[in-house]
Scaffold this motif. Structure first.
Motif, PDB file in Angstrom:
ATOM      1  N   THR A 239      18.347 -33.101  82.640  1.00  9.85           N
ATOM      2  CA  THR A 239      19.098 -31.841  82.498  1.00  9.85           C
ATOM      3  C   THR A 239      19.481 -31.231  83.838  1.00  9.85           C
ATOM      4  OG1 THR A 239      17.068 -30.513  82.337  1.00  9.85           O
ATOM      5  CG2 THR A 239      18.086 -31.241  80.257  1.00  9.85           C
ATOM      6  N   ILE A 240      18.906 -31.709  84.920  1.00 14.44           N
ATOM      7  CA  ILE A 240      19.322 -31.201  86.230  1.00 14.44           C
ATOM      8  C   ILE A 240      20.833 -31.424  86.425  1.00 14.44           C
ATOM      9  CG2 ILE A 240      18.812 -33.333  87.535  1.00 14.44           C
ATOM     10  CD1 ILE A 240      17.759 -31.463  89.801  1.00 14.44           C
ATOM     11  N   VAL A 241      21.363 -32.456  85.775  1.00 10.86           N
ATOM     12  CA  VAL A 241      22.798 -32.754  85.887  1.00 10.86           C
ATOM     13  C   VAL A 241      23.628 -31.590  85.342  1.00 10.86           C
ATOM     14  CG1 VAL A 241      24.649 -34.330  85.195  1.00 10.86           C
ATOM     15  CG2 VAL A 241      22.357 -35.244  85.719  1.00 10.86           C
ATOM     16  N   GLY A 242      23.362 -31.214  84.095  1.00 11.71           N
ATOM     17  CA  GLY A 242      24.137 -30.150  83.465  1.00 11.71           C
ATOM     18  C   GLY A 242      23.875 -28.781  84.076  1.00 11.71           C
ATOM     19  N   LEU A 243      22.631 -28.564  84.531  1.00 14.38           N
ATOM     20  CA  LEU A 243      22.307 -27.277  85.162  1.00 14.38           C
ATOM     21  C   LEU A 243      23.078 -27.120  86.470  1.00 14.38           C
ATOM     22  CD1 LEU A 243      18.474 -27.322  84.422  1.00 14.38           C
ATOM     23  CD2 LEU A 243      20.171 -25.786  83.383  1.00 14.38           C
ATOM     24  N   GLU A 244      23.215 -28.211  87.205  1.00 14.23           N
ATOM     25  CA  GLU A 244      24.054 -28.156  88.410  1.00 14.23           C
ATOM     26  C   GLU A 244      25.509 -27.876  88.040  1.00 14.23           C
ATOM     27  OE1 GLU A 244      21.668 -31.341  91.342  1.00 14.23           O
ATOM     28  OE2 GLU A 244      23.756 -31.681  90.813  1.00 14.23           O
TER      29      GLU A 244
END
Lengths: 456, 456
Positions: A239-244
């Motif tokens: 989820t770090i992808v979408g949070l970025e």
């Protein structure tokens, strides 16, 4: 001059992962023990996973802190840029704005290290000194070798024999990072030896490789097993992808109307989309499209059912969309999309109609990938090309409807080690696979004997 | 947590290239016509290059504007990050700070597109519709195919037969970008046919490929020839690398004590270092180290002399360090370092002691590359590994001397398509090549008949 990339400053990197289990309208249904068919307890998983990862697997906390030691390694390449695909827009003459998140920027060339690094770290602090895993085409084996290298763990990868022989570059990457990659079935496990005894010429399978990796983990000292997709904690780490992406869109004051990613086991798609699914649960209007291959149409043509996560029928029964664990997908180049099941978290969200599945065949995918390479310059993984096919369809639709629209897709990996597929496509040698209803039904009968998950 | 990367905002991308011809203490000596041995005039070059690039080749303007159309394409991946190699520092227990510029981030995986895109653009505005070039291992052919693709030019690449057959991935990249790559010698040129007639089994050579590409350019309509290194305008286009680095070091209030890059023809090294050479000319204290291979020790063991730029003896005579145009380097994996000569601009600066040459063998290079991959996570091109060998030596020296020092190197390309070299190294199959004095002298006799450049 138009901005080409949205760069998130390093100090703005997300410090917490987002756990969608806190917000799902329907709670996740439990995995069942393969023999008792009773819900699996955390303790059942201890022989193969460390307790800190098992805790993440079952957690319903909304936000989970990312340890500094993990952030430091992720920051070798993170935050990754969001690019504006203006040359593609111009080529398509679309009023849509097209953006993509570039997860091909990692040292292993895909999103996989986002979880490999986290898993290596959690294992290290739990006292594990060695990890085992299986790999098909090799992406996951590379990512885990990298993760283990950065935290000083040993790594043993069982690679399906046919890929081991046909795709030497990925195993050479593992070796360069200090991982040990063997052809599976191998002589290193009892199960491997028994398979070789029965059929010395076997080309191997992911199911066999999983069995070898698990046997190795449970029979070796300080050794655990690691999985690169499907499980809840893997989705969490991604989820770090979408949070970025959310922070990057805030920087330009825009919000995507459509979010697109490809799905095999579901990890890159979940990574980019779950923070947006949360917004959607709380009322935001956003279309979220999961793109699979017509050769392995799990979400578009499979039922939501309990099934094994592996073809060897050793894992717990998972509640998910599935084509049956004996489903044999056709040999498409997008190896990452050839998985019979789908992550339970993602499956539940599709069932609840928060995510819309769609399938493209590989001719459509490569056609899109070649257009992308010749306009935007980047050669993408064949898996990613399926997402680009959907992007192009949506951009054309926006043109027909005369609508301004903001489209985002996840570039899950580059294709520099997947070039033979492009070659075959450009030479007109690829075929599309549209499965008959008989082919779909064939492997679904196995599911009849399993309990049924709740479908509202 | 320590900052891992220095990110230059897109709006800060340099808008001008730096032309070191404006500041050199000794002016560049002219190229000589191969037959008359008189200085070459711009008009002599018109059959193969467009006038706008010839003007850049001879310009002594200090700053040359980068057209917006080029910037827009460069911004697909530029500005590239400067990374802090803190895990490598820790591994070496050095007080030195180690930074690297990541030119492996381009779609082709190296610094080469910086000039490929510029050359494609200038040709397009000059009315060229088709470019030809030669390629050895394939890096340059890929970069030019990419550049031509982005500006809608045709691209024809003559690839040395032995590489064409042994390195299919790079030619598949060219094909994906729409370039036409043929095995050289080919049946497409008179020269190629004559070579094949004399020896159908020839493995080809860069000299033959150059002759084919030039013949194609001068005999085809709207077609020009393109070169990926050595020439002044190529070095010019690469200076965007060092200009970005200077801005990035300003952002952190530091200045490198040592700058390191690998050299084959000289383009990545010139790119990162020329803006710093300028500072040095104006009094700044900075050590600038050009790292070559002991298997092709042009700068460390060759004379400064007039010599042909190609092995086919067709180009003008260039004033440069050279091992003689008939020098046959040993088959090291770092194909980009196997060039007999060196860019005249870089050669003159070495002669004037502004740049210090150094050589490492491939065992030292791969050892450094494996350390880097296992600490920093990135697998570098074998050429880059030579630079890393020098970085490690300098960092160890700083430790012995107990000195705080800031070291910068240029990561000229990733090694994801060069993995067999790592494999051979890890299996103990690589050998080092230290040339005897006889081997060096052997190919230098050819130079005796040429005019001598001025050496103060």
């Amino acid at each position: 001059m138009q901005t080409q990339k949205i760069i998130l400053p390093e100090k703005e990197i997300p410090r917490q992962w987002y756990n969608i289990q806190a917000d799902m309208p329907s709670p996740l249904q439990p995995p069942l023990h393969p023999f008792t068919q009773e819900p699996v307890s955390p303790d059942d998983l201890l022989p193969i996973f460390p307790m800190n990862l098992i805790e993440q697997e079952v957690s319903t906390e909304r936000w989970i802190d990312i340890p500094e030691e993990i952030l430091e390694k992720l920051m070798i390449w993170r935050p990754t840029p969001v690019h504006r695909a203006s040359a593609l827009e111009k080529y398509l003459q679309t009023p849509a704005k097209i953006y993509f998140k570039n997860e091909g920027a990692s040292p292993a060339g895909s999103h996989k290290p986002n979880t490999a690094i986290a898993q290596a770290y959690y294992n290290k602090v739990a006292g594990t000194t060695r990890l085992t895993t299986e790999t098909g085409a090799g992406q996951w084996g590379c990512a885990l070798s990298l993760g283990c290298s950065l935290f000083g763990l040993e790594c043993k990868v069982y690679m399906v024999r046919v890929s081991y022989e046909q795709k030497p570059y990925r195993r050479l990457m593992m070796k360069t990072w200090g991982g040990t990659c063997v052809s599976s079935p191998s002589r290193d496990t009892e199960f491997g030896r028994s398979v070789l005894a029965a059929d010395p010429e076997t080309s191997g399978s992911l199911g066999i490789a999983i069995s070898e990796a698990v046997e190795d983990a449970v029979t070796s000292e300080n050794t655990k097993y690691s999985l690169g997709s499907v499980l809840n904690h893997v989705m969490l780490h991604q989820t770090i992808v979408g949070l970025e992406v959310q922070k990057q869109f805030e920087m330009i004051g825009d919000y995507p109307d459509v979010i697109i990613g490809c799905v095999g086991g579901g990890s890159n798609f979940s990574g980019v989309s779950f923070p947006y699914v949360r917004d959607k649960i709380f009322g935001q209007k956003v279309q979220i499209i999961a793109v699979e291959s017509t050769a392995c149409p799990t979400l578009t043509r499979g039922p939501f059912a309990y099934d094994y996560g592996d073809t060897a029928a050793k894992t717990p029964l998972l509640p998910m969309y599935t084509l049956g664990h004996n489903f044999m997908p056709k040999p498409i180049h997008a190896g990452g999309l050839r998985y019979h099941g789908m992550a339970p978290l993602l499956s539940q969200l599709v069932l609840d109609q928060l995510i819309e599945p769609r399938a493209y065949n590989q001719l459509q995918a490569y056609e899109a990938g070649v257009i992308f390479a010749r306009t935007e310059g980047m050669i993408c993984a064949p898996e990613t090309n399926h997402a680009i096919a959907a992007v192009i369809e949506e951009a054309k639709k926006a043109k027909e409807e005369g609508k301004q629209k903001t489209i985002l897709f996840n570039l899950s990996g580059h294709g520099l080690l997947d070039l033979p597929g492009y070659d075959a496509f450009l030479d007109g040698e690829l075929v599309e696979y549209e499965l008959s209803e008989n082919e779909i039904q064939h492997s679904l009968h196995d599911l009849d004997s399993f309990p049924r998950p709740v479908i509202k």
